[in-house]
Design an enzyme around this catalytic site. Structure first.
Site, PDB file in Angstrom:
ATOM      1  N   GLU A  52      64.875 -11.260 -23.320  1.00 38.59           N
ATOM      2  CA  GLU A  52      64.039 -12.386 -22.927  1.00 38.59           C
ATOM      3  C   GLU A  52      63.047 -12.612 -24.055  1.00 38.59           C
ATOM      4  OE1 GLU A  52      60.773 -14.147 -19.781  1.00 38.59           O
ATOM      5  OE2 GLU A  52      61.262 -12.010 -19.688  1.00 38.59           O
ATOM      6  N   ASP A  79      56.563 -22.534 -25.650  1.00 39.67           N
ATOM      7  CA  ASP A  79      55.712 -23.647 -26.065  1.00 39.67           C
ATOM      8  C   ASP A  79      56.618 -24.711 -26.682  1.00 39.67           C
ATOM      9  OD1 ASP A  79      54.018 -25.408 -27.406  1.00 39.67           O
ATOM     10  OD2 ASP A  79      52.620 -23.839 -27.996  1.00 39.67           O
ATOM     11  N   ASP A  83      59.579 -25.894 -18.290  1.00 39.39           N
ATOM     12  CA  ASP A  83      58.973 -26.992 -17.534  1.00 39.39           C
ATOM     13  C   ASP A  83      58.829 -28.231 -18.417  1.00 39.39           C
ATOM     14  OD1 ASP A  83      57.015 -25.464 -19.034  1.00 39.39           O
ATOM     15  OD2 ASP A  83      55.546 -26.855 -18.216  1.00 39.39           O
TER      16      ASP A  83
END
Length: 225
Positions: free
Chosen positions: A52, A126, A162
């Site tokens: 990850e 980001d 997101d």
């Protein structure tokens, strides 16, 4: 987070057997001692390795490790004070199939050997929306080349974010390069049939986004061979 708290976490990280903090020189100027040997030296098995990248507090890495005990997980982030929480939880709960590596993502192919990794997750990076910051975008072509190098030929990439911008940017790159998009969804929680490991695990920030009704996007893909 106060500087005292950060220092305390850094000191505690040094005592954790599941945390690895090579210096930049360790990774760049020499062959890193665990490169190509993560399974043999740390996990002591031949199970698939899953990374990850930008793991933050390590919640996703720990949750995946609990869910898939037959796989080995490594959370990677440059901010050790953040993943301290995940590392501590793993030790407290005796979760032996997860580790944490403090390193910059651009040095990822210095920490892992060619074909050493089976799967990579990038969770809520980001998006670096400004044009001048594209070199820091974790799914730009240079980063994708690094991931492809350390992944096995049939290795899988996952991007959960997101940012609709990041979702669209990455899809465009993948299609343009002829990579194989296995699954893409711009709102995984509101559409049926989303992969269970994508919707059953939520980070703290993800749960906040969902409260704000922000759509969570997801792409699963393989590199063309």
């Amino acid at each position: 987070m106060g500087s005292k708290n950060k220092l305390k976490r850094f000191k505690e990280n040094e005592t954790f057997t599941n945390v690895f903090q090579p210096s930049r020189e360790d990774l760049v100027d020499t062959i890193y001692e665990l490169k190509g040997k993560w399974n043999a030296v740390f996990f002591k098995n031949n199970n698939p390795i899953v990374l990850e990248l930008g793991c933050g507090k390590g919640e996703y890495s720990v949750a995946l490790a609990k869910k898939f005990p037959e796989k080995n997980f490594i959370g990677v982030d440059i901010k050790g004070a953040r993943f301290w929480r995940g590392a501590k939880t793993a030790i407290e709960e005796d979760i032996s199939n997860v580790a944490f590596l403090r390193a910059q993502i651009e040095l990822i192919d210095n920490a892992f050997a060619e074909n050493e990794v089976d799967e990579i997750w990038i969770t809520f990076p980001d998006p670096q929306i400004k044009y001048k910051r594209t070199k820091h975008r974790l799914t730009n072509t240079a980063f994708l080349n690094r991931y492809q190098h350390i992944l096995k030929p049939k290795g899988v990439m996952n991007l959960k974010t997101d940012s609709e911008f990041m979702h669209g940017y990455t899809l465009g790159l993948l299609h343009g390069a002829g990579h194989e998009v296995l699954y893409a969804n711009h709102d995984v929680y509101r559409q049926e049939g989303s992969p269970e490991e994508v919707t059953s695990i939520q980070t703290f920030y993800e749960s906040q986004y969902l409260k704000e009704n922000k759509p969570i996007t997801y792409i699963k893909f393989k590199f063309k061979q």
